[in-house]
Motif scaffolding. Structure first.
Motif, PDB file in Angstrom:
ATOM      1  N   LEU A 191       0.840  -1.198   0.000  1.00  0.00           N
ATOM      2  CA  LEU A 191       0.000   0.000   0.000  1.00  0.00           C
ATOM      3  C   LEU A 191       0.873   1.245   0.000  1.00  0.00           C
ATOM      4  N   GLN A 192       0.448   2.252  -0.773  1.00  0.00           N
ATOM      5  CA  GLN A 192       1.171   3.512  -0.823  1.00  0.00           C
ATOM      6  C   GLN A 192       0.796   4.368   0.384  1.00  0.00           C
ATOM      7  N   THR A 193       1.788   4.863   1.083  1.00  0.00           N
ATOM      8  CA  THR A 193       1.551   5.635   2.310  1.00  0.00           C
ATOM      9  C   THR A 193       1.931   7.103   2.192  1.00  0.00           C
ATOM     10  N   ALA A 220      -1.958   6.435   7.261  1.00  0.00           N
ATOM     11  CA  ALA A 220      -0.579   6.035   6.967  1.00  0.00           C
ATOM     12  C   ALA A 220      -0.079   5.032   8.007  1.00  0.00           C
ATOM     13  N   GLN A 221      -0.448   5.253   9.264  1.00  0.00           N
ATOM     14  CA  GLN A 221      -0.071   4.308  10.315  1.00  0.00           C
ATOM     15  C   GLN A 221      -0.726   2.953  10.083  1.00  0.00           C
ATOM     16  N   ALA A 241       3.414  -4.215   6.952  1.00  0.00           N
ATOM     17  CA  ALA A 241       4.239  -5.107   7.777  1.00  0.00           C
ATOM     18  C   ALA A 241       3.614  -6.491   7.867  1.00  0.00           C
ATOM     19  N   ALA A 242       2.283  -6.531   7.997  1.00  0.00           N
ATOM     20  CA  ALA A 242       1.598  -7.835   8.019  1.00  0.00           C
ATOM     21  C   ALA A 242       1.772  -8.562   6.692  1.00  0.00           C
ATOM     22  N   LEU A 243       1.735  -7.808   5.577  1.00  0.00           N
ATOM     23  CA  LEU A 243       1.953  -8.424   4.269  1.00  0.00           C
ATOM     24  C   LEU A 243       3.364  -8.989   4.156  1.00  0.00           C
ATOM     25  N   ASP A 244       4.336  -8.274   4.734  1.00  0.00           N
ATOM     26  CA  ASP A 244       5.709  -8.798   4.711  1.00  0.00           C
ATOM     27  C   ASP A 244       5.777 -10.148   5.423  1.00  0.00           C
TER      28      ASP A 244
END
Length: 359
Positions: A212-214, A222-223, A230-233
């Motif tokens: 996602l673009q932040t 953005a948070q 991070a969950a996707l990582d």
């Protein structure tokens, strides 16, 4: 989707409901303060009017005390009563010749009370009279009198009632407008979240490299997007490990299965002796043991990934367990020309089977 589900899950409707509650609280506070202020002002108006009228009559009432002059005062009171139907005068005393307004028993009892501004309720009138009670001392032939000037408060009560209805109507209209505008504002404010949701829906296996673009998001979103990335990582890493694990399992299972099928097919091509069948079954048993070991390893890794903990713990020497594992792997180590030296020791509570499998 039912309305109950939408109402329970829609952020826009929740924000709209909060707008309604805030608007209702604001309107109630402002309306209550405005109503009290106007009510206080409306209550002062009849008092001010009575005091002004009495100040005009006071000098005349206290100047003359003869019956002839009192007759003129009576005529003046009649004129004032005809000019303004809201105004009423009463004069109560011991001499009926100096009384005015045909005071009833209720009025006489009221006149005996304290001087000043008070409310008088008459049986033939639904609204009270605001009455100014004054004491006229004896003068000449005139005995002491109680002079009362009253004003009908019907118009003031009606004004208060109209004001209350206006405040309630404006509050209802304001709440409705706040609900509509609040829902509209909430929908506009949630557009970035909807766009972020559509962007997140495009991220699905096997496409797990996107994020996602932040940069253009609000700090709150953005948070959230950073946490989602991070969950996707973590999911991507787990997915990669799963693919590698599946490939390794398929490779490990293929060899014993191929041996089992090949040996069995060869044994079935023609008649064999009992000794030969025994050798085939012995070889197949070894391959099946190998399969069982691989499956046990798979179950161990799966339970370890799920965070399961060992329960059958016993005190044991780590050096002895490592030595036992090295004895089991002695042939593999020798074929790989690798030597292992174990130094040190520690006694800890462990589950031996799981530790050996991990080693």
């Amino acid at each position: 989707m039912s309305w109950k589900t939408v109402r329970g899950n829609s952020i826009a409707l929740r924000l709209s409901a909060l707008f309604i509650l805030v608007a209702l609280a604001v309107f109630l506070l402002i309306g209550s303060a405005l109503y009290r202020q106007v009510d206080r002002s409306l209550d002062l108006l009849p008092q001010a009017e009575l005091e002004a009228r009495f100040s005009v009559l006071e000098s005349t009432l206290n100047r003359y005390g003869t019956p002839e002059h009192w007759a003129k005062i009576i005529n003046k009171l009649n004129l004032l009563s005809e000019e303004d139907k809201r105004i009423r005068f009463w004069v109560v005393g011991s001499d009926p010749g100096y009384e005015y307004g045909q005071p009833s028993a209720r009025v006489r009892q009221f006149a005996e009370g304290a001087q000043g501004m008070r409310d008088l309720r008459l049986p033939d009138h639904p609204y009270p009279y605001k009455v100014l009670v004054s004491e006229l001392p004896a003068l000449g032939q005139r005995p002491p009198l109680r002079f009362m000037i009253g004003i009908d408060t019907e118009t003031f009560w009606q004004a208060q009632h109209s004001l209350l209805l206006a405040i309630i109507g404006l509050a209802v209209l304001g709440v409705l407008l706040a609900s509509v505008l609040g829902y509209w504002v909430a929908r506009i404010g949630l557009r970035p979240l909807l766009a972020l949701s559509r962007e997140a829906q495009a991220l699905a296996p096997p496409r797990l490299d996107g994020r996602l673009q932040t940069q253009a998001l609000a700090p709150e979103l953005a948070q959230f997007a950073s946490a989602f990335n991070a969950a996707l990582d973590r999911v991507s890493q787990a997915y990669s490990r799963l693919e590698a694990f599946n490939a390794d399992v398929a490779h490990e299972l293929r060899s014993p299965l191929t041996n089992l099928i090949g040996q069995t097919q060869v044994a079935l091509t023609r008649g064999r002796s009992a000794e030969h069948y025994f050798e085939v079954l012995q070889s197949n048993l070894e391959e099946l043991e190998r399969l069982r070991s691989i499956i046990n390893d798979m179950l161990f890794l799966a339970s370890a990934d799920q965070g399961s903990k060992a329960t059958a713990l016993t005190q044991a020497s780590l050096a002895e367990e490592v030595a036992t594992t090295l004895d089991y792997l002695d042939y593999i180590l020798e074929a790989a020309q690798v030597s292992v030296c174990v130094s040190g020791d520690a006694h800890v509570p462990i589950e031996k089977a799981q530790l050996r499998r991990a080693l």
